[in-house]
Design a protein around this motif. Structure first.
Motif, PDB file in Angstrom:
ATOM      1  N   ALA A 554      46.908 101.891  43.758  1.00  0.00           N
ATOM      2  CA  ALA A 554      47.486 102.822  42.787  1.00  0.00           C
ATOM      3  C   ALA A 554      46.544 103.033  41.600  1.00  0.00           C
ATOM      4  CB  ALA A 554      48.834 102.293  42.320  1.00  0.00           C
ATOM      5  N   CYS A 555      45.961 101.946  41.086  1.00  0.00           N
ATOM      6  CA  CYS A 555      45.045 102.081  39.953  1.00  0.00           C
ATOM      7  C   CYS A 555      43.770 102.823  40.347  1.00  0.00           C
ATOM      8  CB  CYS A 555      44.706 100.706  39.387  1.00  0.00           C
ATOM      9  SG  CYS A 555      46.068  99.911  38.512  1.00  0.00           S
ATOM     10  N   MET A 556      43.265 102.535  41.552  1.00  0.00           N
ATOM     11  CA  MET A 556      42.076 103.249  42.019  1.00  0.00           C
ATOM     12  C   MET A 556      42.335 104.743  42.109  1.00  0.00           C
ATOM     13  SD  MET A 556      39.268 101.515  42.497  1.00  0.00           S
ATOM     14  CE  MET A 556      38.368 102.540  43.659  1.00  0.00           C
ATOM     15  N   ARG A 557      43.514 105.142  42.546  1.00  0.00           N
ATOM     16  CA  ARG A 557      43.842 106.562  42.620  1.00  0.00           C
ATOM     17  C   ARG A 557      43.740 107.222  41.249  1.00  0.00           C
ATOM     18  NH1 ARG A 557      49.195 105.746  46.402  1.00  0.00           N
ATOM     19  NH2 ARG A 557      48.168 105.920  48.452  1.00  0.00           N
ATOM     20  N   GLN A 558      44.268 106.532  40.230  1.00  0.00           N
ATOM     21  CA  GLN A 558      44.233 107.080  38.878  1.00  0.00           C
ATOM     22  C   GLN A 558      42.794 107.180  38.352  1.00  0.00           C
ATOM     23  OE1 GLN A 558      46.705 108.355  37.155  1.00  0.00           O
ATOM     24  NE2 GLN A 558      48.268 107.864  38.699  1.00  0.00           N
ATOM     25  N   LEU A 559      42.011 106.138  38.579  1.00  0.00           N
ATOM     26  CA  LEU A 559      40.636 106.135  38.073  1.00  0.00           C
ATOM     27  C   LEU A 559      39.770 107.175  38.777  1.00  0.00           C
ATOM     28  CD1 LEU A 559      39.978 102.291  37.670  1.00  0.00           C
ATOM     29  CD2 LEU A 559      40.609 103.949  35.905  1.00  0.00           C
ATOM     30  N   LEU A 560      39.947 107.302  40.076  1.00  0.00           N
ATOM     31  CA  LEU A 560      39.139 108.264  40.828  1.00  0.00           C
ATOM     32  C   LEU A 560      39.500 109.702  40.474  1.00  0.00           C
ATOM     33  CD1 LEU A 560      39.064 106.529  44.339  1.00  0.00           C
ATOM     34  CD2 LEU A 560      37.209 106.676  42.676  1.00  0.00           C
ATOM     35  N   ALA A 561      40.751 109.915  40.060  1.00  0.00           N
ATOM     36  CA  ALA A 561      41.185 111.273  39.704  1.00  0.00           C
ATOM     37  C   ALA A 561      40.835 111.623  38.262  1.00  0.00           C
ATOM     38  CB  ALA A 561      42.692 111.404  39.919  1.00  0.00           C
ATOM     39  N   SER A 562      40.442 110.633  37.466  1.00  0.00           N
ATOM     40  CA  SER A 562      40.190 110.869  36.047  1.00  0.00           C
ATOM     41  C   SER A 562      38.816 111.498  35.826  1.00  0.00           C
ATOM     42  CB  SER A 562      40.269 109.538  35.286  1.00  0.00           C
ATOM     43  OG  SER A 562      39.818 109.697  33.959  1.00  0.00           O
ATOM     44  N   ASP A 563      38.739 112.365  34.815  1.00  0.00           N
ATOM     45  CA  ASP A 563      37.444 112.942  34.447  1.00  0.00           C
ATOM     46  C   ASP A 563      36.815 112.190  33.271  1.00  0.00           C
ATOM     47  OD1 ASP A 563      39.071 113.685  32.382  1.00  0.00           O
ATOM     48  OD2 ASP A 563      38.753 115.844  32.583  1.00  0.00           O
ATOM     49  N   GLU A 564      37.349 110.995  32.966  1.00  0.00           N
ATOM     50  CA  GLU A 564      36.836 110.213  31.845  1.00  0.00           C
ATOM     51  C   GLU A 564      35.723 109.258  32.256  1.00  0.00           C
ATOM     52  OE1 GLU A 564      39.986 108.352  29.606  1.00  0.00           O
ATOM     53  OE2 GLU A 564      41.349 110.043  29.959  1.00  0.00           O
ATOM     54  N   ILE A 565      35.506 109.078  33.546  1.00  0.00           N
ATOM     55  CA  ILE A 565      34.461 108.167  34.023  1.00  0.00           C
ATOM     56  C   ILE A 565      33.726 108.808  35.195  1.00  0.00           C
ATOM     57  CG2 ILE A 565      35.505 106.003  33.259  1.00  0.00           C
ATOM     58  CD1 ILE A 565      36.707 105.720  36.066  1.00  0.00           C
ATOM     59  N   ASP A 566      32.554 108.256  35.501  1.00  0.00           N
ATOM     60  CA  ASP A 566      31.728 108.763  36.602  1.00  0.00           C
ATOM     61  C   ASP A 566      31.639 107.774  37.757  1.00  0.00           C
ATOM     62  OD1 ASP A 566      30.755 111.138  35.046  1.00  0.00           O
ATOM     63  OD2 ASP A 566      29.889 109.544  33.805  1.00  0.00           O
ATOM     64  N   SER A 567      31.854 106.478  37.459  1.00  0.00           N
ATOM     65  CA  SER A 567      31.737 105.434  38.477  1.00  0.00           C
ATOM     66  C   SER A 567      32.821 104.394  38.256  1.00  0.00           C
ATOM     67  CB  SER A 567      30.363 104.754  38.422  1.00  0.00           C
ATOM     68  OG  SER A 567      29.318 105.685  38.494  1.00  0.00           O
ATOM     69  N   VAL A 568      33.119 103.643  39.320  1.00  0.00           N
ATOM     70  CA  VAL A 568      34.104 102.568  39.237  1.00  0.00           C
ATOM     71  C   VAL A 568      33.514 101.305  39.859  1.00  0.00           C
ATOM     72  CG1 VAL A 568      36.402 101.758  39.888  1.00  0.00           C
ATOM     73  CG2 VAL A 568      36.030 104.187  39.390  1.00  0.00           C
ATOM     74  N   ILE A 569      33.597 100.195  39.107  1.00  0.00           N
ATOM     75  CA  ILE A 569      33.309  98.882  39.676  1.00  0.00           C
ATOM     76  C   ILE A 569      34.641  98.156  39.808  1.00  0.00           C
ATOM     77  CG2 ILE A 569      32.235  96.629  39.291  1.00  0.00           C
ATOM     78  CD1 ILE A 569      29.929  97.985  37.938  1.00  0.00           C
ATOM     79  N   VAL A 570      34.997  97.790  41.037  1.00  0.00           N
ATOM     80  CA  VAL A 570      36.274  97.129  41.283  1.00  0.00           C
ATOM     81  C   VAL A 570      36.003  95.675  41.648  1.00  0.00           C
ATOM     82  CG1 VAL A 570      36.282  98.058  43.644  1.00  0.00           C
ATOM     83  CG2 VAL A 570      38.389  97.125  42.672  1.00  0.00           C
ATOM     84  N   ILE A 571      36.611  94.744  40.891  1.00  0.00           N
ATOM     85  CA  ILE A 571      36.347  93.309  41.023  1.00  0.00           C
ATOM     86  C   ILE A 571      37.586  92.618  41.586  1.00  0.00           C
ATOM     87  CG2 ILE A 571      35.714  91.201  39.777  1.00  0.00           C
ATOM     88  CD1 ILE A 571      34.476  92.998  37.609  1.00  0.00           C
ATOM     89  N   TYR A 572      37.352  91.707  42.529  1.00  0.00           N
ATOM     90  CA  TYR A 572      38.474  90.951  43.102  1.00  0.00           C
ATOM     91  C   TYR A 572      38.077  89.490  43.270  1.00  0.00           C
ATOM     92  CZ  TYR A 572      42.046  89.305  46.344  1.00  0.00           C
ATOM     93  OH  TYR A 572      43.069  88.597  46.939  1.00  0.00           O
ATOM     94  N   ILE A 573      38.902  88.602  42.710  1.00  0.00           N
ATOM     95  CA  ILE A 573      38.784  87.171  42.967  1.00  0.00           C
ATOM     96  C   ILE A 573      40.013  86.753  43.758  1.00  0.00           C
ATOM     97  CG2 ILE A 573      38.780  84.875  41.938  1.00  0.00           C
ATOM     98  CD1 ILE A 573      37.196  85.897  39.661  1.00  0.00           C
ATOM     99  N   PRO A 574      39.841  86.256  44.990  1.00  0.00           N
ATOM    100  CA  PRO A 574      41.009  85.908  45.818  1.00  0.00           C
ATOM    101  C   PRO A 574      41.889  84.864  45.131  1.00  0.00           C
ATOM    102  CG  PRO A 574      39.006  85.938  47.137  1.00  0.00           C
ATOM    103  CD  PRO A 574      38.573  86.053  45.708  1.00  0.00           C
ATOM    104  N   THR A 575      43.157  85.162  45.042  1.00  0.00           N
ATOM    105  CA  THR A 575      44.120  84.222  44.460  1.00  0.00           C
ATOM    106  C   THR A 575      45.056  83.653  45.512  1.00  0.00           C
ATOM    107  OG1 THR A 575      45.581  86.091  43.957  1.00  0.00           O
ATOM    108  CG2 THR A 575      44.072  85.357  42.220  1.00  0.00           C
ATOM    109  N   ALA A 576      44.886  84.095  46.758  1.00  0.00           N
ATOM    110  CA  ALA A 576      45.677  83.574  47.872  1.00  0.00           C
ATOM    111  C   ALA A 576      44.818  83.665  49.122  1.00  0.00           C
ATOM    112  CB  ALA A 576      46.965  84.377  48.055  1.00  0.00           C
ATOM    113  N   PRO A 577      45.073  82.813  50.119  1.00  0.00           N
ATOM    114  CA  PRO A 577      44.248  82.820  51.336  1.00  0.00           C
ATOM    115  C   PRO A 577      44.353  84.151  52.089  1.00  0.00           C
ATOM    116  CG  PRO A 577      45.618  80.832  51.207  1.00  0.00           C
ATOM    117  CD  PRO A 577      46.112  81.748  50.150  1.00  0.00           C
ATOM    118  N   ARG A 578      43.225  84.557  52.675  1.00  0.00           N
ATOM    119  CA  ARG A 578      43.165  85.694  53.596  1.00  0.00           C
ATOM    120  C   ARG A 578      43.760  86.973  52.999  1.00  0.00           C
ATOM    121  NH1 ARG A 578      44.541  81.299  56.438  1.00  0.00           N
ATOM    122  NH2 ARG A 578      46.767  81.804  56.395  1.00  0.00           N
TER     123      ARG A 578
END
Length: 702
Positions: A554-578
């Motif tokens: 959902a957040c990626m959809r908003q960021l990709l549709a926004s004209d306020e930025i040109d690129s997105v770095i998405v960070i994930y640290i696993p908090t649960a297995p698999r």
């Protein structure tokens, strides 16, 4: 009479990929010219002399070959020791700034671009010797000659009088003439390398039964890659190699051979190459070592090798190299001794170091960076980075070019070619030998003469190439360029489920000159609708540790549709297995749905060691990094490259009040003092050069 212009002696690639030798005429060329005349067809003689001639007199032969290299100049074209063409100009008596130009090409070699090459060399020589325009007299039915002039890019003026066309044109190198020359060069070099990248048959000379030998490994890789053509092992002591019938010599092979791969001791290379020349082989890969990298004796052997290759009209990769590969399913070529074979993709790679090439191919395989073709240049005695760039410029399978270089053979030509290719396809380069110790090591490794670091850095900046400090950084950038569109600007959005990595990303991005704009109230409100109350909707967007795959999507959809930025770095640290795969799928689905063309990078900070490649979901490939810093670094390189490519090419300023001769005298004098290593000008020398170009500078006194 001027001295013989030795600097105008060249080996050139013709339109059909063949090689030829172009040099100024010498007085001793009379016999060769006489022999060529008698091989000319009746029509060729008529078009050149406007009448039928049975022979050239002794006086004519002497006139055509005895020149002053100023008012009268001529170039000959040779294949081996046979003259096949001549082009000349004679300065006009009534106008010393104009000259009459004429060509003749042996019938069997017409249509190969030889007259075009002669015109290029004659106009270049004329410009440097005070000739401003050429005039040619052409019979109306001499269509090939008229085609040469029309395709040259020069501004032609043509008039008909008494049944003869008079064609006049200034020899000034216009933009159109440059483009025409570049196109001819690219097409010719690409044609010459086609048998190298797409051979129909290969002879492995030195194929061995000893599984530990390089000859055995090359043979095993060639067969294991499922090469689409025929492989012939050559071994005088074995009836078969790898269950394939072997031949004592390449000359014993009953069918034609396109490529010869030579894996024999250095002392046997010349005889193997001579047999390949006699067989009509078009491409050579000389893996054998023991040449210029070993000292004076090896340098002499390498010079003899190059002479043999060029006289036979072959192209050669190496010597002292790993080999090459082409992953196109149409050929499936792998003539390396590397234990690793990379996946197919859109990245072309060249390495001057063979051993490093093995590590590079392994790293590309681990990172799942697909390779279109790979060439280990070794001592780059014939095929160089310039040739490869020209080939890859027109290769539809290649979108990104990676180079590991230890030296430049022809920096001016490399700069010109790289700047043009880089406008279409990004070039990422690691240049070693920066330090004095590194330069010394490069010389002993591949016989390379390293270039001055200051000049190298300037060259990379001017041509827009992406220079990285390490091979690791090279692949970080390659993963982004090969899988994502170029960034449209410097504004970056960061999406994360942990605050610490987001801070690291913000610091790294700003250190690289990129910006993290604070999102508008409207965008923050839209993000908060899908976030937990404790989350932060600024930039970075911190979804906190409880963020689910649906929150990411959902957040990626908003960021990709926004004209306020040109690129997105998405960070994930696993908090649960698999859970990584679910998050990857969510990110990929959002990217698939988006239409903004934004650049997206992933940072998965606890990915399995064997899972280093990009997120791959069909047509969507998102580069993945283990930490925020390499992702930020790669993005910054891509942003700067995109900005360079978006800038107008500009024009080279020309000044008519400079004193080039004075500057050259100072520089040549300094080089005589400094030696081959070069160095800094003394203060009075620097002042003299700056004065020659009217560049203001503080006055100095000693």
């Amino acid at each position: 009479m001027a001295a013989y212009p030795i600097d105008y002696d060249f080996h050139v690639v013709l339109r059909d990929g063949g090689l030829a030798h172009i040099r100024p005429v010498k007085p001793e060329d009379t016999d060769a010219l006489h022999a060529m005349f008698h091989r000319l067809g009746r029509e060729s003689v008529y078009h050149r002399f406007f009448r039928h001639k049975q022979d050239l007199s002794k006086e004519e032969l002497q006139y055509f070959t005895s020149l002053d290299y100023d008012d009268r100049m001529a170039f000959v074209v040779e294949l081996g020791d046979k003259m096949i063409a001549i082009g000349r100009y004679d300065r006009m008596e009534d106008d010393p700034t104009a000259a009459e130009v004429a060509f003749v090409v042996e019938d069997g070699h017409q249509g190969r671009g030889i007259a075009t090459q002669l015109l290029v060399h004659l106009t270049n020589y004329a410009r440097n010797n005070g000739v401003a325009s050429f005039r040619a007299f052409v019979l109306p039915d001499n269509y090939p000659m008229m085609r040469v002039f029309r395709s040259s890019g020069f501004q032609l003026h043509r008039e008909m009088g008494q049944g003869i066309y008079t064609v006049e044109f200034p020899v000034e190198l216009t933009d159109e003439a440059k483009r025409a020359g570049w196109q001819h060069e690219q097409q010719a070099v690409a044609a010459s390398l086609l048998p190298m990248f797409y051979p129909r048959s290969i002879a492995v000379i030195g194929a061995s039964r000893d599984e530990r030998s390089i000859g055995a490994r090359v043979m095993r890789n060639t067969l294991g890659a499922r090469f689409s053509g025929i492989v012939y092992p050559v071994n005088p002591n074995a009836p078969a190699v790898g269950s394939v019938k072997a031949y004592k010599s390449v000359l014993d092979i009953p069918d034609s051979v396109d490529m010869g791969v030579i894996v024999v001791p250095a002392r046997g290379v010349l005889s193997a190459v001579q047999e390949c020349a006699d067989k009509g082989v078009k491409a050579l890969v000389v893996i054998s070592a023991g040449f210029s990298e070993t000292g004076e004796g090896g340098t002499k052997l390498e010079t003899d090798l190059l002479d043999l290759v060029r006289n036979a009209g072959m192209r050669m990769v190496g010597p002292n190299c790993l080999g090459m590969l082409n992953t196109d399913p149409a050929v499936n070529l792998d003539v390396t001794f590397s234990p690793h074979h990379p996946p197919r993709g859109n990245v072309a790679m060249s390495s001057q170091s063979g051993a490093l090439g093995i590590a590079i191919l392994d790293y590309a395989r681990q990172l799942d960076i697909g390779i279109s073709s790979f060439v280990s240049m070794g001592n780059k005695t014939d095929v160089s980075a310039n040739d490869l760039l020209l080939y890859w410029e027109g290769d539809p399978s290649t979108d990104v070019v990676l180079l590991y270089l230890e030296s430049f053979g022809h920096p001016r030509r490399f700069s010109r070619i790289a700047q043009r290719v880089n406008r279409k396809k990004p070039i990422v380069v690691v240049k070693s030998g920066r330090s004095q110790a590194g330069a010394r090591a490069a010389s002993s490794h591949t016989g390379a003469l390293a270039s001055g670091e200051t000049a190298v850095s300037a060259l990379f900046r001017q041509t827009g190439m992406i220079r990285t400090d390490t091979l690791e950084e090279l692949f970080e950038v390659a993963s982004l360029l090969a899988n994502q569109p170029l960034p449209k600007g410097r504004r970056v959005g960061v999406l994360t489920n942990a605050g610490g990595p987001a801070i690291l990303a913000a610091d790294a991005l700003e250190a690289e000159g990129l910006t993290l704009p604070l999102f508008s109230d409207k965008l923050q409100a839209a993000l908060r609708e899908v976030l937990a109350a404790e989350a932060s909707a600024g930039n970075p967007v911190d979804m906190i540790a409880s963020a689910s795959p649906s929150n990411y999507q959902a957040c990626m959809r908003q960021l990709l549709a926004s004209d306020e930025i040109d690129s997105v770095i998405v960070i994930y640290i696993p908090t649960a297995p698999r859970t990584e795969r679910d998050v990857e799928n969510a990110i990929s689905e959002a990217v698939v749905e988006g239409t903004s063309g934004k650049t997206v990078l992933g940072v998965f900070m606890e990915a399995d060691e064997g899972d280093l490649g990009p997120i791959n979901r069909g047509d969507i490939r998102i580069p993945s990094y283990p930490f925020p810093e390499p992702a930020s670094r790669a993005l910054a390189h891509a942003v700067r490259y995109a900005e360079w490519r978006a800038r107008p090419e500009g024009v080279i300023a020309e000044f008519d009040d400079t004193n080039t001769d004075t500057a050259q005298d100072v520089i040549w004098g300094a080089l005589g003092r400094l030696g081959t290593e070069g160095g800094w000008l003394l203060p009075h020398e620097a002042d003299a050069v700056l004065d020659a170009y009217h560049i203001p500078h503080p006055k100095s006194r000693l």
